[in-house]
Design an enzyme around this catalytic site. Structure first.
Site, short mmCIF file in Angstrom:
data_model
loop_
_atom_site.label_atom_id
_atom_site.label_comp_id
_atom_site.label_asym_id
_atom_site.label_seq_id
_atom_site.Cartn_x
_atom_site.Cartn_y
_atom_site.Cartn_z
N GLU A 32 3.74 2.93 19.75
CA GLU A 32 5.43 2.69 20.09
C GLU A 32 5.90 3.86 20.45
OE1 GLU A 32 8.11 1.08 17.14
OE2 GLU A 32 8.98 -0.03 18.66
N GLU A 85 12.00 -8.03 11.29
CA GLU A 85 11.90 -7.66 12.66
C GLU A 85 11.32 -6.24 12.96
OE1 GLU A 85 13.02 -11.42 13.99
OE2 GLU A 85 12.18 -10.12 15.21
N LYS A 92 23.38 -2.61 4.64
CA LYS A 92 23.06 -1.15 4.74
C LYS A 92 22.71 -0.58 6.14
CE LYS A 92 19.22 1.22 4.12
NZ LYS A 92 19.95 2.38 4.81
N CYS A 116 13.78 -2.56 20.72
CA CYS A 116 12.34 -3.19 20.23
C CYS A 116 11.51 -3.60 21.25
CB CYS A 116 12.54 -3.99 18.73
SG CYS A 116 13.90 -5.25 19.20
P1 NAD Z 1 13.01 2.84 9.84
O1 NAD Z 1 12.11 1.51 9.35
O2 NAD Z 1 13.00 4.23 9.74
O3 NAD Z 1 14.58 2.31 9.34
C1 NAD Z 1 15.30 1.23 9.21
C2 NAD Z 1 16.07 0.91 8.03
O4 NAD Z 1 15.39 0.61 6.92
C3 NAD Z 1 16.99 1.85 7.67
O5 NAD Z 1 18.30 1.43 7.32
C4 NAD Z 1 16.29 2.76 6.48
O6 NAD Z 1 17.34 3.55 5.88
C5 NAD Z 1 15.91 1.72 6.03
N1 NAD Z 1 14.70 2.03 4.99
C6 NAD Z 1 13.94 3.42 5.17
N2 NAD Z 1 13.10 3.11 4.15
C7 NAD Z 1 13.09 2.15 3.51
C8 NAD Z 1 12.44 1.31 2.44
N3 NAD Z 1 11.28 2.10 1.70
N4 NAD Z 1 12.75 0.10 2.00
C9 NAD Z 1 13.87 -0.30 2.53
N5 NAD Z 1 14.62 0.06 3.61
C10 NAD Z 1 14.15 1.42 3.96
O7 NAD Z 1 13.27 2.31 11.30
P2 NAD Z 1 14.29 3.23 12.33
O8 NAD Z 1 13.45 4.47 12.50
O9 NAD Z 1 15.62 3.46 11.93
O10 NAD Z 1 14.32 2.20 13.78
C11 NAD Z 1 13.41 2.20 14.62
C12 NAD Z 1 12.23 1.20 14.57
O11 NAD Z 1 12.88 -0.16 14.37
C13 NAD Z 1 11.33 1.05 15.71
O12 NAD Z 1 9.91 0.76 15.19
C14 NAD Z 1 11.92 -0.19 16.32
O13 NAD Z 1 10.88 -1.02 17.27
C15 NAD Z 1 12.25 -0.98 15.19
N6 NAD Z 1 13.16 -1.87 15.78
C16 NAD Z 1 12.87 -3.35 15.59
C17 NAD Z 1 13.88 -4.13 16.17
C18 NAD Z 1 13.21 -5.89 16.17
O14 NAD Z 1 14.09 -6.62 16.46
N7 NAD Z 1 12.01 -6.07 16.26
C19 NAD Z 1 15.04 -3.95 16.47
C20 NAD Z 1 15.40 -2.77 16.36
C21 NAD Z 1 14.73 -1.76 16.18
#
Ligand code: NAD
Length: 469
Positions: free
Chosen positions: A373, A243, A170, A277
Site C-alpha cells: 500500500e 478499519e 485519540k 484508505c
Molecule cells: P497507524 O496505524 O500508524 O496509526 C493509527 C493510529 O493508531 C494513530 O492514532 C496511532 O497513534 C495509533 N497507534 C499507534 N500504535 C498503536 C498501538 N500499538 N495500539 C493502538 N494504537 C496505536 O496508521 P497511520 O499511519 O496513522 O495511518 C495510515 C494507515 O491507515 C494506512 O495504512 C491507511 O490505509 C489506514 N487507513 C485506513 C482507513 C480505513 O477506513 N480502512 C482509513 C484511513 C486510514
C-alpha cells in the site's frame, strides 16, 4: 479559539499537562502550534469520567441523543472555517478540500442523528414473547489516523453516542489539533465526561487497547497496528472494529473508453494526495486500451498543481508526515528502475513533504509499489491480456478493502466486480462512500463494519429478552 496551544479534554475540563506535543505544518516543516500530551494518569481519569457519564447517558431517551448529535453538527458548521484552516495547517490538504472534510463530518453527524437502534420482535406465540434489544457497550475508545482527522473523529463519535456509549477519542500524533478544537467547540453542549480527548506520541494506544475500563475499540489505521490492537484487546475480549489499510485494484476492461473514465480514475487514485484508505492503488488495463489509458492519465497528472494548501489553485497538498513521505519516495525510487515514469517521479530538496503526482507504466506485480500500500500520489499501471489472470492478480493481495471494474457493458463489469475479494466493489467509479453505506474490509483490511445500520449496530450489545407467558 484558534490559539497556539490546545489542551486535552477530560471530564468536561480543558487540561494543560506538563508535556507538550509540537505540531508541524507539512507544507513548511515548521512547528506552528502545540497541544498538551496525555499520560496513563490522564487516561485513567478519562476512563473514570467516561464510565460515570455513560451510566446516565446509556439510560437516556434516543430523542435526547439525536438532539445532541444535531447540536454537535450545528457547532461544527458554525466553526467550520476555523476547523478547516486548522485542518489545512496540520494535515496539509488544500483549504477547499479541508472545507469539504468538515462538510462531510457534518453530514455523517446528521445522518446518525436521524437514526435509531432497532429492537426486533423475534417471536411471539402462546407460550412466550422473544425480543432482541440493543444496549450500549459502555466506554468506547476511538483511535484515528492522520489522513482525515476531523471526519474520522466525528464519524466515530456520532454512532458511539447515539448507541448510548461514552467516548475517548485519540487522534494521530501528527494531526491532533482539529480533534482538540472539536472538543473545545462541543464541550459546552455535551454532558461532562461523555467525550474525552487524549493526545499522544504513539505511547497511549497500547494503554487504551488493554485498559480494563474500555469496552470497545473503534480503530482506523494501518493493518500492522490493527493487528497489535487485536492482540492487546484480546485478553479482555474487547469489541473491535478495525478499519485498516488497502491495496485496491481497479480493472479497466477491453470495452472501456479511456477518455471517458481517465479523470475519475485519476481522482480516485490521487484524492487527498493518495492518502485515502480506499484509493485506487493498482490499475490493471487491458492491452487494447493501454496506450490510450496511459496517455489520458499522464494528461491528468501533468495538469495537477501541488503546493501549500493555503495558496489559490492548489489541487494537492503534501504528504502528511515525514515517515510517509520517505516511504513513498522509496517506493517510487524502486519502481522507477522497473517501470517507466510518464509523469512526476522527481523530488525537490525544498521544505515540505511534497511529492509530485507520479504515474508509472509498464510495471508488474512483484514490485513493492504494486504489492504494497503506497498511501501516496503514485499510481502503477499494469498491462493485462487475460481476464482470469487479472482477476487472480487483483485478488492476490492480503488486503481486501475495495476494488473497481471499468467498462461500457455495465452488467459484465458488475459480474467481474462481484468476483473481487473486497468489502466494497464499484463499477465505473471508486470509493463512492456515504454515511448510509456500510464500509467493511475483507481479509487483512479489517474486522467489522463502519457506517450505515450495520456500522451503528457495532456500537451496541445484543440483549435477547425472552419472556414466558
Ligand atoms: P497507524 O496505524 O500508524 O496509526 C493509527 C493510529 O493508531 C494513530 O492514532 C496511532 O497513534 C495509533 N497507534 C499507534 N500504535 C498503536 C498501538 N500499538 N495500539 C493502538 N494504537 C496505536 O496508521 P497511520 O499511519 O496513522 O495511518 C495510515 C494507515 O491507515 C494506512 O495504512 C491507511 O490505509 C489506514 N487507513 C485506513 C482507513 C480505513 O477506513 N480502512 C482509513 C484511513 C486510514
Amino acid at each position: 479559539m484558534n490559539s497556539e496551544h490546545y489542551p486535552i479534554l477530560i471530564n468536561g475540563e480543558l487540561v494543560n499537562t506538563d508535556k507538550v506535543i509540537k505540531v508541524i505544518n507539512p507544507s513548511t516543516e515548521e512547528v506552528f502550534a502545540s497541544c498538551s500530551k496525555a499520560t496513563e494518569k490522564h487516561l485513567d481519569e478519562a476512563v473514570k469520567a467516561a464510565q460515570k457519564a455513560q451510566k446516565i447517558w446509556g439510560e437516556s431517551d434516543i430523542a435526547i441523543r439525536q438532539k445532541l448529535l444535531n447540536e454537535i453538527a450545528e457547532k461544527i458548521s458554525e466553526n467550520s472555517e476555523n476547523l478547516a484552516r486548522l485542518l489545512t495547517l496540520e494535515q496539509g490538504k488544500p483549504l477547499d478540500f479541508a472545507r469539504g472534510e468538515i462538510e462531510f463530518a457534518v453530514m455523517f453527524c446528521k445522518y446518525f442523528a436521524s437514526q435509531k437502534l432497532k429492537n426486533k420482535s423475534l417471536k411471539e406465540d402462546a407460550s412466550s414473547i422473544v425480543e432482541l434489544h440493543r444496549k450500549p457497550l459502555g466506554v468506547v475508545a476511538a483511535i484515528a489516523p492522520w489522513n482525515f482527522p476531523l471526519l474520522i473523529a466525528v464519524y466515530k463519535t456520532a454512532p458511539a453516542l447515539l448507541a448510548g456509549n461514552a467516548l475517548i477519542l485519540k487522534p494521530a500524533p501528527t494531526t491532533p489539533l482539529s480533534t482538540c478544537m472539536f472538543g473545545q467547540i462541543i464541550r459546552e453542549i455535551i454532558p461532562k465526561g461523555l467525550v474525552n480527548i487524549l493526545t499522544d506520541e504513539n505511547e497511549l494506544g497500547p494503554m487504551i487497547t488493554s485498559h480494563p475500563g474500555i469496552n470497545k475499540i473503534s480503530f482506523t489505521g494501518s493493518t500492522e497496528t490493527g493487528k497489535k490492537v487485536a492482540e492487546s484487546g484480546g485478553p479482555s475480549l474487547k469489541r473491535l472494529t478495525l478499519e485498516l489499510g488497502g491495496n485496491d485494484a481497479a480493472i479497466v476492461l477491453e470495452d472501456a473508453v479511456p477518455s471517458k473514465i481517465a479523470e475519475d480514475i485519476f481522482n480516485s487514485a490521487m484524492a487527498n494526495t493518495g492518502q485515502v484508505c480506499a484509493a485506487i492503488k493498482r490499475l490493471y488495463v487491458h492491452h487494447s486500451v493501454y496506450e490510450e489509458m496511459c496517455s489520458a492519465l499522464k494528461d491528468q497528472a501533468d495538469k495537477a498543481i501541488i503546493g501549500d494548501g493555503f495558496k489559490q489553485g492548489i489541487n494537492f497538498g503534501p504528504l502528511q508526515n515525514k515517515k510517509q513521505y520517505e516511504k513513498v519516495i522509496n517506493l517510487i525510487k524502486e519502481a522507477k528502475e522497473k517501470g517507466k515514469v510518464i509523469s512526476g517521479g522527481e523530488f525537490s530538496e525544498n521544505p515540505g513533504f511534497f511529492i509530485p503526482i507520479t504515474i508509472i507504466r509498464d510495471i508488474e506485480d512483484g514490485i513493492s509499489l504494486v504489492d504494497e500500500e503506497q498511501f501516496g500520489p503514485v499510481l502503477p499501471i499494469i498491462k493485462y491480456s487475460e481476464l482470469e489472470e487479472v482477476i487472480e492478480k487483483a485478488n492476490g493481495s492480503s488486503y481486501g478493502l475495495g476494488g473497481s471494474v471499468w467498462g461500457e457493458d455495465i452488467d459484465f463489469a458488475t459480474q467481474i466486480a462481484k468476483r473481487l475479494q473486497a468489502g466494497s466493489v464499484w463499477v465505473n467509479q471508486h470509493a463512492a462512500i456515504g454515511p448510509d453505506i456500510p464500509l467493511s474490509g475483507a481479509k487483512e483490511s479489517g474486522i467489522g463494519v463502519e457506517w450505515g445500520e450495520e456500522g451503528l449496530n457495532e456500537f451496541s450489545q445484543i440483549q435477547v429478552v425472552n419472556v414466558k407467558k
